[in-house]
Design a protein around this motif. Structure first.
Motif, PDB file in Angstrom:
ATOM      1  N   LEU A  28      24.418 -91.036  26.767  1.00  0.00           N
ATOM      2  CA  LEU A  28      25.464 -90.979  25.918  1.00  0.00           C
ATOM      3  C   LEU A  28      25.160 -91.292  24.638  1.00  0.00           C
ATOM      4  O   LEU A  28      24.785 -92.755  24.511  1.00  0.00           O
ATOM      5  CB  LEU A  28      26.630 -91.064  26.619  1.00  0.00           C
ATOM      6  CG  LEU A  28      26.947 -90.684  28.168  1.00  0.00           C
ATOM      7  CD1 LEU A  28      28.041 -91.139  28.675  1.00  0.00           C
ATOM      8  CD2 LEU A  28      27.084 -89.233  27.870  1.00  0.00           C
ATOM      9  N   SER A  29      25.642 -91.184  23.803  1.00  0.00           N
ATOM     10  CA  SER A  29      25.707 -91.445  22.275  1.00  0.00           C
ATOM     11  C   SER A  29      27.312 -91.729  21.484  1.00  0.00           C
ATOM     12  O   SER A  29      27.826 -90.471  21.937  1.00  0.00           O
ATOM     13  CB  SER A  29      24.836 -90.756  21.352  1.00  0.00           C
ATOM     14  OG  SER A  29      24.811 -91.311  20.175  1.00  0.00           O
ATOM     15  N   ALA A  30      27.555 -92.574  20.936  1.00  0.00           N
ATOM     16  CA  ALA A  30      28.868 -92.598  20.084  1.00  0.00           C
ATOM     17  C   ALA A  30      28.567 -92.579  18.659  1.00  0.00           C
ATOM     18  O   ALA A  30      29.487 -92.821  17.812  1.00  0.00           O
ATOM     19  CB  ALA A  30      29.470 -93.691  20.674  1.00  0.00           C
ATOM     20  N   ASP A  31      27.347 -91.786  18.206  1.00  0.00           N
ATOM     21  CA  ASP A  31      27.149 -91.745  16.855  1.00  0.00           C
ATOM     22  C   ASP A  31      28.351 -90.929  16.394  1.00  0.00           C
ATOM     23  O   ASP A  31      28.179 -89.988  16.837  1.00  0.00           O
ATOM     24  CB  ASP A  31      25.603 -91.201  16.522  1.00  0.00           C
ATOM     25  CG  ASP A  31      24.693 -92.193  17.060  1.00  0.00           C
ATOM     26  OD1 ASP A  31      24.916 -93.326  17.161  1.00  0.00           O
ATOM     27  OD2 ASP A  31      23.501 -91.735  17.246  1.00  0.00           O
TER      28      ASP A  31
END
Length: 74
Positions: A28-31
């Motif tokens: 998962l990425s919060a970019d």
């Protein structure tokens, strides 16, 4: 034909469990996601589309304070 259907119904859940255990999970990425700021209300409402507006009306009528996070502002 019946044997094939029974076997596929019995093996499908086992194959899904096996896949979940052996396959690597997606990272998962919060970019590109901003951190919410100044959320001081007691109720957090995520999404202010049609359903969010309907849910907010009785809460506001009863005097509750809301913090609203809208992921896709229009």
């Amino acid at each position: 034909m019946t044997v094939i259907i029974i076997c596929s119904m019995a093996l499908t859940p086992l194959m899904v469990i096996l896949h979940d255990r052996l396959a690597p999970g997606a990272a998962l990425s919060a970019d590109g996601v901003e951190a919410p700021k100044d959320l001081k209300a007691r109720i957090l409402l995520i999404g202010f589309d049609r359903v969010g507006q309907i849910v907010s009306q009785p809460l506001l009528a009863r005097g509750h304070s809301l913090s609203i996070i809208e992921p896709t502002p229009a």
